[in-house]
Design a protein around this motif. Sequence first.
Motif, PDB file in Angstrom:
ATOM      1  N   LYS A  17      39.681 -46.252  -7.174  1.00 26.95           N
ATOM      2  CA  LYS A  17      40.023 -47.621  -6.766  1.00 26.95           C
ATOM      3  C   LYS A  17      41.111 -47.611  -5.698  1.00 26.95           C
ATOM      4  O   LYS A  17      41.006 -48.319  -4.693  1.00 26.95           O
ATOM      5  N   SER A  18      42.144 -46.821  -5.889  1.00 26.07           N
ATOM      6  CA  SER A  18      43.239 -46.756  -4.914  1.00 26.07           C
ATOM      7  C   SER A  18      42.749 -46.300  -3.552  1.00 26.07           C
ATOM      8  O   SER A  18      43.162 -46.842  -2.516  1.00 26.07           O
ATOM      9  N   ALA A  19      41.876 -45.305  -3.524  1.00 32.32           N
ATOM     10  CA  ALA A  19      41.325 -44.822  -2.251  1.00 32.32           C
ATOM     11  C   ALA A  19      40.548 -45.925  -1.547  1.00 32.32           C
ATOM     12  O   ALA A  19      40.658 -46.096  -0.320  1.00 32.32           O
ATOM     13  N   MET A  20      39.775 -46.693  -2.305  1.00 27.77           N
ATOM     14  CA  MET A  20      38.985 -47.783  -1.724  1.00 27.77           C
ATOM     15  C   MET A  20      39.894 -48.901  -1.216  1.00 27.77           C
ATOM     16  O   MET A  20      39.677 -49.440  -0.125  1.00 27.77           O
ATOM     17  N   PHE A  21      40.920 -49.243  -1.988  1.00 28.12           N
ATOM     18  CA  PHE A  21      41.870 -50.272  -1.551  1.00 28.12           C
ATOM     19  C   PHE A  21      42.581 -49.841  -0.277  1.00 28.12           C
ATOM     20  O   PHE A  21      42.725 -50.614   0.666  1.00 28.12           O
ATOM     21  N   GLN A  22      43.033 -48.601  -0.233  1.00 27.57           N
ATOM     22  CA  GLN A  22      43.745 -48.099   0.948  1.00 27.57           C
ATOM     23  C   GLN A  22      42.863 -48.092   2.191  1.00 27.57           C
ATOM     24  O   GLN A  22      43.352 -48.235   3.306  1.00 27.57           O
ATOM     25  N   GLY A  26      38.818 -54.879  -1.248  1.00 28.31           N
ATOM     26  CA  GLY A  26      39.553 -55.633  -2.247  1.00 28.31           C
ATOM     27  C   GLY A  26      40.498 -56.683  -1.711  1.00 28.31           C
ATOM     28  O   GLY A  26      41.410 -57.099  -2.418  1.00 28.31           O
ATOM     29  N   LYS A  27      40.291 -57.138  -0.481  1.00 33.70           N
ATOM     30  CA  LYS A  27      41.159 -58.175   0.094  1.00 33.70           C
ATOM     31  C   LYS A  27      40.442 -59.521   0.059  1.00 33.70           C
ATOM     32  O   LYS A  27      39.340 -59.667   0.578  1.00 33.70           O
ATOM     33  N   ILE A  28      41.098 -60.506  -0.556  1.00 34.65           N
ATOM     34  CA  ILE A  28      40.566 -61.870  -0.640  1.00 34.65           C
ATOM     35  C   ILE A  28      41.707 -62.809  -0.276  1.00 34.65           C
ATOM     36  O   ILE A  28      42.666 -62.964  -1.044  1.00 34.65           O
TER      37      ILE A  28
END
Length: 108
Positions: A17-22, A26-28
């Motif tokens: 999850k952290s890798a995908m967010f970075q 996950g931005k809304i």
Amino acid sequence: MYKIAVFIPEEALELVKSAMFQAGAGKIGDYDCCSWQVKGQGQFRPLAGSNPYLGQTDQVETVEEYRVEMVCADQYVSNVIQAMKQAHPYEEPAYDVWQLADLYTLRE
């Protein structure tokens, strides 16, 4: 905008999850690190030539996994998928990518 869903074993959940967010998922609006997840059971059978993270060749394996969903803007999709694959422990991670409708263009 896209929605990405990926199946992740519990021990790698936060790392992936952290890798995908970075990478931009996950931005809304004025929020980031947005996702939805649910725990379930995955099933697979490694075939000859595979190098499974879990299980044995030619034997059906079940594993507790999380289905994680998050949105992703168009310009980040490729980088997010690449980051997910690099962080994920599976040789062949299971994931889906859907293009979402722009509801503002659907108004009368």
